[in-house]
Design a protein around this motif. Sequence first.
Motif, short mmCIF file in Angstrom:
data_model
loop_
_atom_site.label_atom_id
_atom_site.label_comp_id
_atom_site.label_asym_id
_atom_site.label_seq_id
_atom_site.Cartn_x
_atom_site.Cartn_y
_atom_site.Cartn_z
N SER A 190 0.84 -1.20 0.00
CA SER A 190 0.00 0.00 0.00
C SER A 190 0.87 1.24 0.00
N TYR A 191 0.35 2.30 -0.61
CA TYR A 191 0.96 3.63 -0.54
C TYR A 191 -0.05 4.53 0.17
N GLY A 192 0.12 4.70 1.47
CA GLY A 192 -0.89 5.42 2.23
C GLY A 192 -2.18 4.62 2.24
N GLU A 193 -3.26 5.25 1.79
CA GLU A 193 -4.55 4.56 1.75
C GLU A 193 -4.77 3.78 0.46
N LYS A 194 -3.90 3.96 -0.53
CA LYS A 194 -4.04 3.25 -1.81
C LYS A 194 -3.41 1.86 -1.71
N ARG A 195 -4.20 0.82 -1.97
CA ARG A 195 -3.71 -0.56 -1.95
C ARG A 195 -3.26 -0.93 -3.37
N ALA A 196 -1.97 -0.86 -3.59
CA ALA A 196 -1.42 -1.13 -4.93
C ALA A 196 -1.46 -2.61 -5.26
N LEU A 197 -1.21 -3.47 -4.27
CA LEU A 197 -1.32 -4.91 -4.43
C LEU A 197 -2.13 -5.47 -3.27
N GLY A 215 -1.53 1.74 -13.68
CA GLY A 215 -2.02 1.80 -12.30
C GLY A 215 -2.56 0.49 -11.78
N ALA A 216 -2.39 -0.60 -12.56
CA ALA A 216 -2.95 -1.90 -12.15
C ALA A 216 -2.14 -2.56 -11.04
#
Length: 290
Positions: free
Chosen positions: A11-18, A37-38
């Motif tokens: 995650s990058y902050g609140e964004k869950r990248a994986l 952005g996937a």
Amino acid sequence: MELSFDSVAKSYGEKRALKGVSFVLREGIYGLLGPNGAGKSTLMNILTGNLEADSGAIRFDGEDIRKLGRSFRARLGYMPQQQTLYPGFSCESFLCYMASLRGMPKRRAQEHTELLLGRLGLLEVRRKPTRALSGGMKQRLLLAQAMLDDPDILVLDEPTAGLDPKQRIAVRNLIAGEALHKIVLLSTHVVPDVEYIASELILISGGEILAQEKPQKLCADMRGKVWEVELPEEKLEEVSRLGPVSSLRRSGEGVTVRLISETRPPFPCREAEPLLEDVYLHCFGDEVGL
């Protein structure tokens, strides 16, 4: 050889990248397909040690790559998407420098540098500074440094970006030849880059794996969902509401549209044989604005 991803999350902050992705790779070429952005680059950066996963593990032949450390990285070649080259180095000196960072013996480094410059069409510019290279030449030089020490695992992020059609084919063929006894993970959002060489495709969206399957199986699963529709030009907006349009061409007084739709369109049409681009649009059309 086996490279396994077990619930890898980032995650990058609140964004869950994986979001806890899991899959297994063995010898062969795997196309990592997904829109911008996937999570493709995040996954590759964790594999190459440029990022630390929040949780989960990547194992090579059963051993955690974090514990293997340098011994794992020595068996891995990485081509980043960004063209990060030392501008004052020539092509030849850049490869020799990268070989020294890998700890390659001088003679082996020279032999491999000569071989790769030839195979990638860079011999004529071998002494040219990298700042003076075209975008396509820089891409081929980055691929050369990834392949320098004949690694067991190749991680390639958009390897054919900026190449003309002839160069793209040559690079794809080179990658295919290198993959006979390697694990190759090739990230792209350009379908033709993997259409003819990938043994399996991994579809990723929003940090999750949607599918891992052979290209032929993915296309077969789309049968009954791809249509060639003939209609007047003024009906184009109407038909586009039914699903993603992958192509259109003029035919007579109207147009022929290739349409992805779960149901038969209410226009004169025929069922079409699915292509990999149809699979891509079916899975990611909403994310690329189609």
